[in-house]
Design an enzyme around this catalytic site. Structure first.
Site, PDB file in Angstrom:
ATOM      1  N   GLU A   1       0.794  -1.233   0.000  1.00 59.82           N
ATOM      2  CA  GLU A   1       0.000   0.000   0.000  1.00 59.82           C
ATOM      3  C   GLU A   1       0.829   1.287   0.000  1.00 59.82           C
ATOM      4  OE1 GLU A   1      -3.011  -0.188   3.040  1.00 59.82           O
ATOM      5  OE2 GLU A   1      -4.044  -1.818   2.027  1.00 59.82           O
TER       6      GLU A   1
ATOM      7  N   GLU B   1      -5.784  -8.312   0.226  1.00 59.39           N
ATOM      8  CA  GLU B   1      -6.498  -7.946   1.464  1.00 59.39           C
ATOM      9  C   GLU B   1      -7.920  -7.560   1.128  1.00 59.39           C
ATOM     10  OE1 GLU B   1      -4.816  -4.885   4.006  1.00 59.39           O
ATOM     11  OE2 GLU B   1      -2.796  -5.694   3.699  1.00 59.39           O
TER      12      GLU B   1
HETATM   13  C1  FCB Z   1      -4.779  -1.987   5.215  1.00 62.71           C
HETATM   14  C2  FCB Z   1      -3.455  -2.420   5.795  1.00 62.71           C
HETATM   15  C3  FCB Z   1      -3.566  -3.465   6.863  1.00 62.71           C
HETATM   16  C4  FCB Z   1      -4.778  -3.265   7.735  1.00 62.71           C
HETATM   17  C5  FCB Z   1      -6.017  -3.089   6.898  1.00 62.71           C
HETATM   18  C6  FCB Z   1      -7.292  -2.944   7.688  1.00 62.71           C
HETATM   19  O1  FCB Z   1      -4.691  -0.661   4.793  1.00 62.71           O
HETATM   20  O2  FCB Z   1      -2.622  -2.932   4.787  1.00 62.71           O
HETATM   21  O3  FCB Z   1      -2.361  -3.469   7.578  1.00 62.71           O
HETATM   22  O4  FCB Z   1      -4.560  -2.227   8.607  1.00 62.71           O
HETATM   23  O5  FCB Z   1      -5.873  -1.972   6.078  1.00 62.71           O
END
Ligand code: FCB
Length: 441
Positions: A166, A351
């Site tokens: 990210e 994610e």
């Molecule tokens: C993302 C992050 C992770 C976690 C999620 C909820 O931005 O990569 O570490 O905090 O959000």
């Protein structure tokens, strides 16, 4: 869940994700101070000034945590290695840190799980933060040395290696909005960090290629930019947001360019000769990781400085984070990534998940909202595959409730509940639901 394993292509990987600082317990094993330790220790940045010193104590409990992943019938585990554990001062190797990741890798493989490593999930060593962190080009070179050190130890055993998690959060959220470490609100710092983090990806790729690694890429996060109204001003404001959040990084990595609309505001603040770095930044990758959670409703704010916009509340149902639930956004970004940027390259949902104020009652956690959320997002990924995106896996965020950065331990994203007093793990109902959905017949 409204899906089962057989609804996805053969070999599709079902997994869960974590990150080092959020679970390991940073005070163990000789890890060095990071900018998150000092950000958290400064009043007003993190709920109750909580930090990752103990977190889930995964450093000592990794074997039983991996058993839980295995028992759910998962195929893969996305984790990160901490720079400050491997190099406490950003330069000198900590043998205990390398040994921990060596043991962890063995434990993942022994359980038949595929290890998906992320090299940088935000543990910038404080010694490098002292020198300007991501504002300073030298941090990029130090990152390259860390990539060499950890890759020499475990790289050949990884199923996949991502350079950066990210970059938008590392740069914009942390240097423009000030919500994450180092907590700056400065456009010059932002422009530098937004470029240097891309260069760190490029340098990381070069170091990995130098070792013959051929399964490397990057994890980018995306957030659907919804115009607040259909006025031309709001539509333009949402497009600018989309440029800064959803286009800057992927265009640099896949095309070697920055979007003109973003340079409108950032160009005067960019490091000298940034153009010369674009070839290294845009070298070929082997996969793209997509993190997706929500959408954001954007309105024009002509009285504010560039980018002249603000976020307003949207009407959809929200999670414990206050984030709107919008599964169509996942379909949007997966198909858009394939169509506009990576073609047929493998894409992983690295994610996706939701936080809820989960409670253990009679030894169980009842979280139907999460089961629904997961089901709807898997179905969105399935639709994206039908529409031509080469999605090869999906990692739920997160395996465990953990340290949710500026929100401390308050927001619970896990499929497994963690009691932060006793550190006891309790798989939630959504864990059991996912386990049934992905069971092999
Ligand atoms: C993302 C992050 C992770 C976690 C999620 C909820 O931005 O990569 O570490 O905090 O959000």
């Amino acid at each position: 869940m409204n899906f089962k394993r057989a609804d996805f292509p053969d070999g599709f990987l079902f997994g869960a994700a974590t990150a080092a600082y959020q679970i390991e317990g940073h005070k163990f094993g000789g890890a060095g101070s990071t900018h998150w330790d000092t950000f958290a220790a400064t009043p007003g940045n993190v709920i109750r000034a909580e930090d990752g010193a103990v977190a889930c104590d995964h450093y000592h409990r990794y074997a039983s945590d991996l058993d839980l992943l295995k028992d759910a019938g998962m195929d893969a585990y996305r984790f990160s290695t901490s720079w400050a554990r491997v190099m406490p001062d950003g330069r000198t190797i900590n043998a205990q840190g390398l040994d921990f990741y060596d043991r962890l890798t063995d434990a993942i493989l022994e359980r038949g799980l595929k290890p998906f490593q992320t090299l940088y999930h935000w543990e910038l060593p404080s010694a490098l933060a002292d020198q300007g962190g991501w504002m300073n080009r030298d941090t990029v070179m130090r990152f390259g040395d860390y990539v060499d050190a950890i890759t020499d130890k475990i790289g050949s055993r990884m199923a996949s290696i991502a350079t950066i998690n990210e970059p938008w959060c590392v740069s914009y959220l942390s240097h423009f909005l000030g919500h994450h470490a180092p907590g700056l609100r400065d456009i010059r710092a932002t422009a530098r960090a937004m470029h240097h983090i891309n260069l760190a990806h490029g340098v990381g790729m070069s170091r990995l290629r130098g070792k013959g690694i051929d399964n490397c890429g990057i994890v980018l996060n995306f957030e659907y930019a919804q115009p607040a109204t259909d006025s031309p001003a709001d539509i333009k404001a949402a497009a600018t947001q989309d440029t800064l959040y959803n286009r800057w990084f992927i265009e640099a990595v896949t095309k070697g360019t920055y979007p003109a609309e973003a340079l409108d505001g950032l160009a005067p603040h960019m490091p000298d000769a940034w153009q010369d770095d674009m070839a290294e930044i845009s070298q070929p990758i082997d996969f793209l990781g997509v993190n997706y959670y929500t959408r954001n409703t954007i309105a024009a704010d002509p009285d504010a400085a560039w980018p002249h916009q603000k976020s307003v509340a949207g009407p959809l149902e929200k999670t414990q984070m206050g984030w709107e639930i919008y599964p169509d956004g996942l379909h949007h970004f997966l198909t858009r990534a394939a169509r506009d940027y990576v073609g047929d390259l493998p894409i992983y949902v690295t994610e996706n998940g939701m936080a809820w104020d989960d409670k253990v009652e009679n030894g169980a956690v009842y979280d139907p909202a999460r089961t629904q959320f997961v089901s709807d997002h898997f179905l969105a990924a399935k639709r994206a595959i039908a529409d031509g995106a080469n999605v090869q896996g999906f990692f739920y965020w997160s395996l465990l409730d953990n340290y949710e950065w500026a929100f401390g331990y308050e927001k619970r994203f896990g499929m497994i509940h963690v009691d932060f007093e006793t550190l006891q793990r309790t798989p939630k109902a959504s864990y059991h639901a996912l386990k049934s959905a992905i069971a092999r017949d």
